[in-house]
Every structure is written in structure tokens, then in C-alpha cells.
Design a protein around this motif. Structure first.
Motif, PDB file in Angstrom:
ATOM      1  N   PRO A  64      31.723  41.525  34.824  1.00 39.42           N
ATOM      2  CA  PRO A  64      33.095  41.499  34.211  1.00 39.42           C
ATOM      3  C   PRO A  64      34.084  42.488  34.644  1.00 39.42           C
ATOM      4  N   LEU A  65      33.382  43.688  35.168  1.00 31.31           N
ATOM      5  CA  LEU A  65      34.152  44.767  35.719  1.00 31.31           C
ATOM      6  C   LEU A  65      35.008  44.219  36.914  1.00 31.31           C
ATOM      7  N   VAL A  66      34.608  43.480  37.893  1.00 36.74           N
ATOM      8  CA  VAL A  66      35.236  43.072  39.222  1.00 36.74           C
ATOM      9  C   VAL A  66      36.139  41.767  38.649  1.00 36.74           C
ATOM     10  N   THR A  67      35.773  41.197  37.734  1.00 34.22           N
ATOM     11  CA  THR A  67      36.757  40.010  37.606  1.00 34.22           C
ATOM     12  C   THR A  67      37.670  39.953  36.167  1.00 34.22           C
ATOM     13  N   ARG A  68      37.428  40.920  35.391  1.00 34.76           N
ATOM     14  CA  ARG A  68      37.977  40.773  34.013  1.00 34.76           C
ATOM     15  C   ARG A  68      38.682  41.945  33.474  1.00 34.76           C
ATOM     16  N   LEU A  69      38.282  43.336  34.251  1.00 38.50           N
ATOM     17  CA  LEU A  69      38.659  44.621  33.915  1.00 38.50           C
ATOM     18  C   LEU A  69      39.398  45.259  34.973  1.00 38.50           C
ATOM     19  N   PRO A  70      40.540  44.827  35.325  1.00 39.70           N
ATOM     20  CA  PRO A  70      41.010  45.543  36.630  1.00 39.70           C
ATOM     21  C   PRO A  70      41.636  47.044  36.209  1.00 39.70           C
ATOM     22  N   ASP A  71      41.786  47.196  35.086  1.00 35.81           N
ATOM     23  CA  ASP A  71      42.492  48.477  34.672  1.00 35.81           C
ATOM     24  C   ASP A  71      41.659  49.849  34.319  1.00 35.81           C
ATOM     25  N   VAL A  72      40.402  49.384  33.802  1.00 38.82           N
ATOM     26  CA  VAL A  72      39.279  50.556  33.336  1.00 38.82           C
ATOM     27  C   VAL A  72      39.097  51.519  34.589  1.00 38.82           C
ATOM     28  N   GLN A  73      38.641  52.622  34.315  1.00 36.99           N
ATOM     29  CA  GLN A  73      38.219  53.562  35.320  1.00 36.99           C
ATOM     30  C   GLN A  73      36.857  53.404  35.196  1.00 36.99           C
ATOM     31  N   VAL A  74      36.110  53.595  36.418  1.00 30.04           N
ATOM     32  CA  VAL A  74      34.532  53.791  36.558  1.00 30.04           C
ATOM     33  C   VAL A  74      34.252  55.123  36.387  1.00 30.04           C
ATOM     34  N   VAL A  75      33.270  55.610  35.692  1.00 31.15           N
ATOM     35  CA  VAL A  75      32.805  57.037  35.643  1.00 31.15           C
ATOM     36  C   VAL A  75      31.880  57.160  36.345  1.00 31.15           C
ATOM     37  N   ASP A 119      29.380  35.519  32.659  1.00 26.56           N
ATOM     38  CA  ASP A 119      29.861  36.539  33.092  1.00 26.56           C
ATOM     39  C   ASP A 119      28.811  37.553  33.388  1.00 26.56           C
ATOM     40  N   SER A 120      27.560  37.383  33.264  1.00 21.03           N
ATOM     41  CA  SER A 120      26.652  38.191  33.554  1.00 21.03           C
ATOM     42  C   SER A 120      26.163  38.330  34.793  1.00 21.03           C
ATOM     43  N   GLN A 121      25.975  39.402  35.387  1.00 14.01           N
ATOM     44  CA  GLN A 121      25.555  39.660  36.735  1.00 14.01           C
ATOM     45  C   GLN A 121      24.191  39.585  36.726  1.00 14.01           C
ATOM     46  N   SER A 122      23.307  40.184  35.925  1.00 10.95           N
ATOM     47  CA  SER A 122      21.806  40.009  35.885  1.00 10.95           C
ATOM     48  C   SER A 122      21.357  38.617  35.544  1.00 10.95           C
ATOM     49  N   GLY A 123      22.125  37.880  34.612  1.00  6.29           N
ATOM     50  CA  GLY A 123      21.404  36.883  33.898  1.00  6.29           C
ATOM     51  C   GLY A 123      21.841  35.522  34.652  1.00  6.29           C
ATOM     52  N   THR A 192      15.316  39.632  41.866  1.00  6.45           N
ATOM     53  CA  THR A 192      16.494  39.370  42.641  1.00  6.45           C
ATOM     54  C   THR A 192      16.709  40.551  43.639  1.00  6.45           C
ATOM     55  N   PRO A 193      17.773  40.619  44.363  1.00  7.54           N
ATOM     56  CA  PRO A 193      18.066  41.718  45.287  1.00  7.54           C
ATOM     57  C   PRO A 193      18.729  42.746  44.586  1.00  7.54           C
ATOM     58  N   LEU A 194      18.573  43.964  44.789  1.00 11.38           N
ATOM     59  CA  LEU A 194      19.121  45.219  44.432  1.00 11.38           C
ATOM     60  C   LEU A 194      20.572  45.256  44.342  1.00 11.38           C
ATOM     61  N   THR A 195      21.246  45.580  43.172  1.00 13.42           N
ATOM     62  CA  THR A 195      22.714  45.457  43.005  1.00 13.42           C
ATOM     63  C   THR A 195      23.336  46.670  42.380  1.00 13.42           C
ATOM     64  N   PRO A 196      24.248  47.610  42.333  1.00  9.42           N
ATOM     65  CA  PRO A 196      24.850  48.531  41.624  1.00  9.42           C
ATOM     66  C   PRO A 196      24.394  48.417  40.162  1.00  9.42           C
ATOM     67  N   GLY A 197      24.070  49.164  39.249  1.00 13.47           N
ATOM     68  CA  GLY A 197      23.777  49.061  37.910  1.00 13.47           C
ATOM     69  C   GLY A 197      24.972  48.879  37.076  1.00 13.47           C
ATOM     70  N   ALA A 248      32.475  46.031  44.601  1.00 14.31           N
ATOM     71  CA  ALA A 248      32.948  44.954  45.246  1.00 14.31           C
ATOM     72  C   ALA A 248      32.111  43.872  45.788  1.00 14.31           C
ATOM     73  N   VAL A 249      30.986  44.384  46.074  1.00 12.61           N
ATOM     74  CA  VAL A 249      29.636  43.227  46.658  1.00 12.61           C
ATOM     75  C   VAL A 249      29.848  42.220  45.523  1.00 12.61           C
ATOM     76  N   LEU A 250      29.637  42.296  44.256  1.00 10.37           N
ATOM     77  CA  LEU A 250      29.493  41.613  43.362  1.00 10.37           C
ATOM     78  C   LEU A 250      30.471  40.314  43.259  1.00 10.37           C
ATOM     79  N   SER A 251      31.576  40.527  43.779  1.00 11.46           N
ATOM     80  CA  SER A 251      32.620  39.378  43.677  1.00 11.46           C
ATOM     81  C   SER A 251      32.490  38.489  44.650  1.00 11.46           C
ATOM     82  N   GLU A 252      31.543  38.772  45.814  1.00  9.89           N
ATOM     83  CA  GLU A 252      31.124  37.879  46.885  1.00  9.89           C
ATOM     84  C   GLU A 252      30.655  36.496  46.722  1.00  9.89           C
TER      85      GLU A 252
END
Length: 252
Positions: A64-75, A119-123, A192-197, A248-252
């Protein structure tokens, strides 16, 4: 504009999640960042919650971060101590019924996958990436259904409504501790392979000074012995400042 704080993603045990929220709320207040109210859970649907202009801190999923939340800031991102996590990265386990524990992923061609949501990366997307090299003519799975949650995906596999599910390894570890009966009769056949949490986010309205205060509070959370028990209960072992570019890798 209320200052909102929630940790909705790994609330397997609500008491532990409330303790985490109370602790972070206090750390923020000590740094001049007050949080309104003390709800157990976001009072709106998650996508709406993540986009609230008064959001001080919440946790979302990378997709959801890379596809639907373009305006939020990542802490940044917590480091979890669950098996399968490395630093701020995580992976999913592929869960099947125990009777299928001897099979490989390739053996599930033509069988049924159960995913928590599209919209789940992990599932969902981690599983799609894992099966992509195995796809030949047509879909790999005969059926892909959506259960609404990792918990429900496991129920569907156990009762035979599906054959395989990808489950976030942190959720799996928390269920092992709090609801071991949920995992009885299931086995892990692959990962599955490692991805950012799961990213920690704040509103695009949050000032640079407040963002720095939030990050300082989270560093204090994971480094102070006074908060060790709270962190251990929810498997938090560290915190890193991570930028949106890492996802960004998650949108590939």
C-alpha cells in the motif's frame, strides 16, 4: 487536527499492542509531541487511517505504501526478532497442512492458494513473486482466494478450503506464542525472499522537527532497558530510519 498514534498491523495480542502504544505515547510526549486519546485500534478503515492529516505515527504494509499512499512520510522500520527477519527486513513462510509437509512449492501447481488481501506484500505479492519462475502456461494456482487476514488464511488452509498460504513471519511467530492451536496441523515448506519490513509512517503534514522527534522516541524505545519488556513482547529488537526509496523494489 488530532495527533493520531496506532500500531494496527501486528496486534495478535491486544494487551501487548496497547502497552507498546502507551510507551511510545509517553516517549513522544516527553519530546513535545502530544497524542490525542487512547484508542485500542484505528477508528476508521485502515487506508483512511493511514491518510489522516493528523497522523503522528502508524504502521502500514509496504505494498500500500508504494501504490496507494504517495503523500505519507516514511519514519523508518522496526527490526523484529522473529525467525526469518534480518535487520529491518522480513519474509513470509509458506504454510500448508501437515500432511503436505513433504511437498515443494512446485508440487502445488493446480492447487488453491489463500491470501489475506490483494494489497498485502507478505500474503499475496511475496507469493506471486515466489511462484513466478514456476509459471508456464496459464495461472500456477487453480484458484486464489482472499480471506481478509493472515489468521483467516490459516483457518482456510486447515479446513481444506485452500492448500497453501503465505504468512508474514512476524505474525507466524506471534501466533506460535499466543495462539499455538492456530498453527497445530500446519507445516512450513518454504520461505519467500527478504523484503523491507512494514514501514512506520507519519502524515505529510508532520514537520521535519516533529519527524526527528518521532525517530528519536523510537530509538529510545528500542535502546532503553526500561522498555525492553514491552519491545520483547511484540518481538521488536531495533529501529532503523528507512526512506521511501527502500520500498521501490516492491512495485517491480
Amino acid at each position: 487536527m488530532s495527533n493520531l498514534l496506532a500500531f494496527p498491523m501486528y496486534a495478535v495480542d491486544r494487551a501487548d499492542t496497547r502497552a507498546l502504544r502507551r510507551t511510545v505515547k509517553g516517549l513522544l510526549a516527553a519530546r513535545g509531541v502530544p497524542v490525542e486519546g487512547d484508542p485500542d485500534w484505528p477508528e476508521s478503515e485502515l487506508l483512511t487511517h493511514w491518510q489522516q492529516p493528523g497522523l503522528i505515527l502508524s504502521q502500514t504494509c509496504g505494498y500500500p505504501l508504494v501504490t496507494r499512499l504517495p503523500d505519507v512520510q516514511v519514519v523508518g522500520c522496526f527490526h523484529y526478532t522473529a525467525p526469518g527477519c534480518e535487520g529491518y527486513q522480513y519474509r513470509s513462510v509458506l504454510a500448508v497442512r501437515a500432511e503436505d509437509r513433504h511437498l515443494s512449492l512446485a508440487d502445488f501447481r493446480g492447487r488453491r492458494a489463500v491470501c489475506n488481501s490483494a494489497d498485502s506484500q507478505s500474503g499475496y505479492h511475496a507469493l506471486r513473486k515466489k511462484v513466478a519462475p514456476l509459471v508456464k502456461d496459464g495461472p500456477f494456482f487453480a484458484q486464489t482466494s482472499f480471506s481478509g487476514s493472515h489468521r483467516q488464511s490459516l483457518i482456510e488452509v486447515k479446513r481444506g478450503a485452500g492448500d497453501i498460504a503465505a504468512i508474514d513471519c512476524v505474525t507466524w511467530a506471534l501466533l506460535q506464542h499466543h495462539e499455538p492451536e492456530r498453527l497445530a496441523g500446519l507445516a512450513v515448506i518454504d520461505r519467500t525472499p527478504l523484503t523491507p519490513g512494514l514501514p512506520l509512517i507519519t502524515s505529510h503534514h508532520t514537520s521535519p522537527e516533529t519527524l526527528n522527534a518521532i525517530r528519536d522516541a523510537l530509538h529510545a524505545l528500542v535502546s532503553s532497558p526500561a522498555h525492553r519488556a514491552v519491545c520483547d513482547a511484540v518481538l521488536i529488537g531495533g529501529f532503523s530510519v528507512v526512506t521511501r526509496q527502500a520500498y521501490a523494489v516492491l512495485s517491480e
